[in-house]
Enzyme design. Structure first.
Site, PDB file in Angstrom:
ATOM      1  N   MET A  78      48.986  69.923  76.908  1.00  0.00           N
ATOM      2  CA  MET A  78      49.590  70.171  75.515  1.00  0.00           C
ATOM      3  C   MET A  78      48.897  71.317  74.850  1.00  0.00           C
ATOM      4  O   MET A  78      47.548  71.314  74.672  1.00  0.00           O
ATOM      5  CB  MET A  78      49.579  68.792  74.647  1.00  0.00           C
ATOM      6  N   CYS A  79      49.628  72.074  74.287  1.00  0.00           N
ATOM      7  CA  CYS A  79      48.919  73.084  73.574  1.00  0.00           C
ATOM      8  C   CYS A  79      49.650  73.641  72.557  1.00  0.00           C
ATOM      9  O   CYS A  79      50.773  73.438  72.363  1.00  0.00           O
ATOM     10  CB  CYS A  79      48.993  74.503  74.515  1.00  0.00           C
ATOM     11  N   GLY A  80      49.170  74.538  71.524  1.00  0.00           N
ATOM     12  CA  GLY A  80      49.999  74.901  70.139  1.00  0.00           C
ATOM     13  C   GLY A  80      50.134  76.454  70.844  1.00  0.00           C
ATOM     14  O   GLY A  80      49.037  77.066  70.871  1.00  0.00           O
ATOM     15  N   ASN A  99      52.022  76.203  77.411  1.00  0.00           N
ATOM     16  CA  ASN A  99      52.116  74.686  76.743  1.00  0.00           C
ATOM     17  C   ASN A  99      52.889  73.799  77.651  1.00  0.00           C
ATOM     18  O   ASN A  99      53.904  74.077  77.902  1.00  0.00           O
ATOM     19  CB  ASN A  99      52.741  74.677  75.429  1.00  0.00           C
TER      20      ASN A  99
END
Length: 519
Positions: free
Chosen positions: A1-3, A97
């Site tokens: 998970m990434c922003g 993401n």
């Protein structure tokens, strides 16, 4: 998970700059990298992006490209790979993401995409079409002066954009909060292409055509058993992919969490997870069932009295009896009314541009569930404080859309149901996923959707007879015949906002779900 946050603006005058922060570092945004941009980027947007990836944050700006990248990371696959990623030939700059489940991926999926970008004979759209998973992305092609961005075919990861035609600024973000700019949610499966020379945005490319639901009818149910077998195979494989790719902080047997109402869909996922853990010999893995319940002054109910809490306790016992060697913990997440009021403004901010009472009542339930602060019951019925340890959450979202679970479908003809289900699955990215991903990821966790696996959706839409989807017949048969879930297989559909009592929280209960939220 990434922003993900990207902003292109030919008038700002970005300087070459790169700054990175690791977990525990004090975030400092000093310097001129954000000069000329709306202050809300540094004051509000970057903190929202950071929450999605608590292990790492970076700011990169390149003067010649007039672009700033802000990336945060929740580390789930080894080796740890920082973002944004500049490919070896300096042609592409990638933000990614999500999670990929392509069979050829052995380790980090971001590095897998980088390897595909290194093939000079491949184009960005063709590469995106190869990806199998839950994702959103931005890719700057410096050779062709184009920025690509978008979401997977279902839209399981949030992403929105804003294009200012006055100054040609393009902004792309996983989450924005309420702001003066009019962000638009990216449509699922669309490959957006922004030409930084002509300043034009093309949205005509796509990963695949919209899903169509078969209208085949098998009134004699001659294919029911075979269909149940095949759906069980597809779902089990989808769960396996999502378990075997978990390496939080590179530790095996890390806890797995499930958003758990006690109903049919999430109980099927728990049983499939347990079956796979037993098959691979991972008896030490803890399974955390996240059940949320609200103190609702309108109804006078306490959390222990709401329907989803009572059902969760019953279903947890059934599952624990079926899988006694797996550590299954029911985490009872009680939300007092004052805590609801305290967090309400934040959730309203997160779900922007969604702004109805129904959106809030669903989103705030997921917000508290994913935060995972509550109680478990140990020996002698002692209830002790417990906080979620798993950072990968499983969700049963998609089952109602694929198999006719909503009450409004009960009186539909087969032809009407075919049209309704196609609309449901093709619009789930805007109706549910963009909103839910924003509030869940804000707690620094990742959610995975086995029912929305590419192969599961393809099989369910194209191959399952439409009459098997009346009141989720096919899923109930699977729960009973393949998973021995007994009474759980017959549980009726209950929306989370009603089961947890997060809807109509005030004593003035005459609000409608479509009403626009007030501060």
């Amino acid at each position: 998970m990434c922003g993900i946050f990207l902003v292109y603006n030919p008038l700002v005058g970005f300087k070459d700059h790169f700054k990175e922060f690791y977990e525990g570092d004090q975030i400092s945004l000093t310097g001129n990298v954000l000069n000329g941009l709306d202050p809300y980027i540094s004051d509000r947007l970057i903190p929202l992006i950071q929450n999605r990836g608590p292990n790492y944050l970076s700011l990169r700006s390149i003067e010649s490209l007039n672009t700033l990248w802000v990336s945060s990371i929740l580390s789930l696959r080894q080796p740890f790979t920082t973002q944004s990623v500049v490919t070896a030939n300096n042609r592409f700059i990638l933000q990614f993401n999500g999670e990929l489940y392509n069979d050829e991926i052995q380790y980090n999926d971001t590095q897998y995409i980088v390897s595909l970008l290194s093939d000079e004979n491949s184009t960005v759209p063709n590469i995106i079409r190869q990806l199998n998973g839950e994702f959103s992305y931005t890719i700057f092609d410096t050779l062709n002066n184009c920025i690509y961005f978008g979401r997977d075919p279902i839209g399981k990861r949030s992403l929105s954009y804003h294009l200012n035609t006055e100054n040609n600024q393009l902004s792309v973000a996983s989450v924005t909060g309420q702001c003066t700019q009019d962000y638009i949610n990216c449509k699922a499966g669309v490959i957006y292409r922004y030409d930084t020379i002509r300043h034009t945005l093309d949205s005509s490319l796509s990963i695949q055509p919209p899903y169509k639901v078969t209208n085949v009818i098998d009134m004699e149910r001659t294919t029911l058993n075979d269909t149940v077998d095949q759906l069980y195979f597809e779902l089990a494989r989808a769960v396996q992919r999502r378990i075997d790719s978990i390496h939080p902080r590179h530790v095996e047997n890390s806890p797995i969490a499930v958003l758990f109402s006690g109903g049919l869909d999430c109980s099927i996922l728990v049983a499939l997870i347990c079956q796979h853990l037993l098959a691979k010999g991972s008896k030490d893995t803890v399974l955390e069932l996240l059940n949320v319940a609200f103190e609702n002054p309108r109804t006078g109910l306490q959390p222990c009295d709401v329907p989803d809490r009572k059902l969760a306790i019953q279903s947890h016992q059934v599952l624990q009896n079926l899988f006694p060697s797996i550590k299954i913990k029911l985490l009872e997440i009680d939300v007092p009314y004052d805590e609801y009021l305290k967090c309400r403004p934040r959730v309203i901010d997160l779900i922007y541009p969604k702004q109805t009472e129904m959106d809030l009542s669903i989103a705030i339930a997921f917000y508290f569930a994913s935060r995972g602060v509550g109680y478990i019951t140990e020996d002698q019925d002692q209830r002790i404080p417990y906080t979620r340890h798993g950072i990968v959450l499983f969700s049963g979202l998609g089952a109602d859309e694929l198999y006719g679970g909503y009450h409004k479908f009960n009186n539909r003809s087969f032809d009407e149901l075919t049209v309704e289900l196609a609309s449901q699955i093709n619009n789930i990215h805007d109706r549910n996923l963009n909103r839910d991903d924003k509030v869940i990821a804000d707690n620094g966790v990742e959610v995975r959707y086995p029912f929305l696996d590419n192969d599961v959706v393809k099989y369910s839409t194209e191959m399952i007879p439409i009459n098997f989807k009346m009141s989720k017949l096919i899923l109930r048969e699977l729960a009973d015949k393949k998973l021995n879930l007994g009474s759980i297989a017959m549980e009726p559909k209950r929306a989370i906002q009603f089961g947890s009592k997060s809807a109509k929280m005030t004593k003035n209960g005459n609000k409608n779900g479509t009403d626009i939220l007030k501060p």
